[in-house]
Design an enzyme around this catalytic site. Structure first.
Site, PDB file in Angstrom:
ATOM      1  N   SER A  75      -2.752   1.591   4.156  1.00  0.00           N
ATOM      2  CA  SER A  75      -3.816   0.690   4.597  1.00  0.00           C
ATOM      3  C   SER A  75      -3.840  -0.497   3.640  1.00  0.00           C
ATOM      4  O   SER A  75      -3.061  -0.565   2.689  1.00  0.00           O
ATOM      5  CB  SER A  75      -5.163   1.402   4.557  1.00  0.00           C
ATOM      6  OG  SER A  75      -5.555   1.573   3.210  1.00  0.00           O
ATOM      7  N   LYS A  76      -4.767  -1.416   3.894  1.00  0.00           N
ATOM      8  CA  LYS A  76      -4.842  -2.628   3.076  1.00  0.00           C
ATOM      9  C   LYS A  76      -5.009  -2.321   1.588  1.00  0.00           C
ATOM     10  O   LYS A  76      -4.608  -3.091   0.730  1.00  0.00           O
ATOM     11  CB  LYS A  76      -6.020  -3.488   3.539  1.00  0.00           C
ATOM     12  CG  LYS A  76      -5.789  -4.079   4.902  1.00  0.00           C
ATOM     13  CD  LYS A  76      -6.473  -5.444   5.014  1.00  0.00           C
ATOM     14  CE  LYS A  76      -6.112  -6.126   6.306  1.00  0.00           C
ATOM     15  NZ  LYS A  76      -6.898  -5.602   7.449  1.00  0.00           N
ATOM     16  N   ARG A  77      -5.609  -1.167   1.304  1.00  0.00           N
ATOM     17  CA  ARG A  77      -5.784  -0.764  -0.099  1.00  0.00           C
ATOM     18  C   ARG A  77      -4.459  -0.730  -0.860  1.00  0.00           C
ATOM     19  O   ARG A  77      -4.418  -0.873  -2.073  1.00  0.00           O
ATOM     20  CB  ARG A  77      -6.358   0.655  -0.132  1.00  0.00           C
ATOM     21  CG  ARG A  77      -7.835   0.707  -0.310  1.00  0.00           C
ATOM     22  CD  ARG A  77      -8.372   2.107  -0.412  1.00  0.00           C
ATOM     23  NE  ARG A  77      -7.776   3.113   0.430  1.00  0.00           N
ATOM     24  CZ  ARG A  77      -7.119   4.139  -0.041  1.00  0.00           C
ATOM     25  NH1 ARG A  77      -6.930   4.278  -1.328  1.00  0.00           N
ATOM     26  NH2 ARG A  77      -6.630   5.043   0.781  1.00  0.00           N
TER      27      ARG A  77
END
Ligand code: GLU
Length: 441
Positions: free
Chosen positions: A206-208
């Site tokens: 994910s963007k994390r």
């Protein structure tokens, strides 16, 4: 495998194309090219609220940038409502679907069959879903649009798709889709589900985990070939130790049997390494034209020294954007100094005296057209001064670049030219105290 395989990539334009999506597209593309089949593109835009033209454009741009060119024209689900309508009616007539009311409007549900469903997955082997593993589900929404499951089946059938290769997150959708195939009297394609891509902390990517949208990699100066190479390794292996593959090699070596069953782990450092290897393998000509295009908006790319400087860094940068970080000192009017480097290499009085001597030699007889002539001169000077060459090389490097690490000093000096080198040496000798800064004094 037969010669007529037909696969498709079917993105929903509800977001940007991300790493996992590109990998799905890539595996379909590789299979089609390897088997001399067809790689088709379908835009699944039946979610009217979340689908956006700008996402669709971004997806197509990304695929084009990567060179994942599809065959034939793009099929867009929103333009095929009449076809889905006809098939919904067929399902109702055959007793496999029924209308119901949703918010005062008519919608249609598919009747879940009363039996188990199994299929031979091309990656995972036999997958079986027991009876009642899903309930009746919507095939036509109250806005008249089909749901994903239904449109997907109708289109895969019409496009004569032979192999559906997609992410593991779709495994639970497959029995529903097989049930629709059977209700319509159609033969289902073969299914292969790719293990998902996880971050290094073992959670879904994910963007994390940093950039996941492909466009971000484009902007940072990754090469399409490197992205394809790295993504191919995410969940597939050729069986040998080779890690760097050209597009042609990937096509030649790809096979479904090389796909791993376990989840893949995205490692941005490894991607950078793969990219650096692909940069290194470019011909100088292709490298210069690509990095020039990448920096076409930046003023430093207009300088006449841009090409030789870029070439000097060809084996040192991992992405094109790193060139700017590494080479700022070539173009800066006011050099930025690393105080620690100044402290280490310029703070001794004797060093600065030697540097002064060396500067005089350069002023008088420095031939900056040839790095090896500069090197000979430095070695002669250090011998005359009774010091080793390093005692001149390091201070000179800090004085003319502000930093302790650069490519070969003499190449850097030649590129900067005599005037700039002398001026910078002079400046560093005079101002070393303030360059060290208050903390290091
Ligand atoms: N539109 C679906 C997605 O983006 C496609 C799934 C499929 O390949 O069947 O996940």
């Amino acid at each position: 495998m037969n010669q007529n395989i037909r696969v498709r990539f079917a993105p929903s334009p509800t977001g940007t194309l991300h790493i996992g999506g590109v990998r799905t597209a890539l595996f379909n593309y590789l299979l089609a090219r390897k088997e001399k089949g067809a790689f088709l593109l379908r835009i699944e835009d039946t979610d009217r609220e979340r689908s956006r033209p700008e996402f669709e454009k971004e997806i197509l741009d990304s695929l084009n940038w990567l060179g994942l060119h599809w065959d034939g024209s793009i099929l867009k689900q929103s333009q095929r409502l009449g076809i889905y309508q006809k098939m919904v009616e067929t399902l109702i007539q055959k007793g496999h679907a029924y209308s119901f009311e949703e918010n005062g409007k008519k919608a249609v549900k598919f009747k879940a069959p009363n039996r188990s469903i199994q299929f031979q997955d091309l990656v995972h082997g036999l997958i079986r879903f027991e009876q009642n593993s899903f309930e009746d589900f919507v095939v036509q929404k109250s806005d008249g649009f089909p749901t994903y499951h239904f449109a997907c089946v109708v289109d895969d059938h019409e496009m004569e798709i032979t192999h559906v290769i997609r992410g593991d997150d779709h495994i639970s959708n497959t029995p529903k889709q097989i049930a629709i195939y059977e209700a319509l009297g159609w033969l289902p394609p073969q299914f292969g589900h790719l293990p998902l891509v996880f971050g290094q902390d073992k959670s879904p990517l994910s963007k994390r985990h940093g950039a996941t949208a492909l466009s971000a990699y484009h902007k940072e100066g990754y090469l399409p070939e490197a992205i394809l190479n790295y993504l191919a390794l995410l969940g597939w292996s050729s069986g040998g130790n080779q890690e760097i593959f050209s597009r042609e090699e990937l096509i030649e070596k790809f096979s479904l049997s090389g796909i791993n069953k376990t989840n893949a782990c995205f490692d941005s450092e490894k991607l950078k390494w793969v990219n650096s290897e692909h940069i290194r393998r470019l011909s100088d000509e292709s490298y210069l034209s690509q990095i020039g295009a990448f920096f076409s908006e930046a003023s430093f790319s207009k300088q006449k020294q841009f090409s030789p400087i870029a070439l000097l860094y060809k084996g040192r940068i991992r992405t094109f954007s790193e060139l700017l970080e590494h080479t700022g000192f070539f173009f800066e009017q006011q050099l930025v100094f690393d105080p620690q480097a100044v402290h280490k290499h310029l703070s001794a009085d004797q060093t600065r005296q030697h540097l002064e001597e060396w500067k005089k030699v350069l002023e008088k007889e420095g031939d900056f057209s040839n790095p090896s002539v500069l090197e000979t001169l430095l070695r002669q000077t250090s011998e005359r001064l009774g010091i080793n060459a390093g005692a001149l090389i390091h201070p000179t490097r800090v004085a003319i670049s502000g930093r302790s690490v650069t490519p070969g000093l003499f190449e850097v000096m030649a590129l900067l030219g005599k005037d700039v080198v002398i001026e910078r040496m002079q400046y560093a000798i005079m101002h070393f105290k303030q360059l060290i800064g208050p903390t290091n004094e």
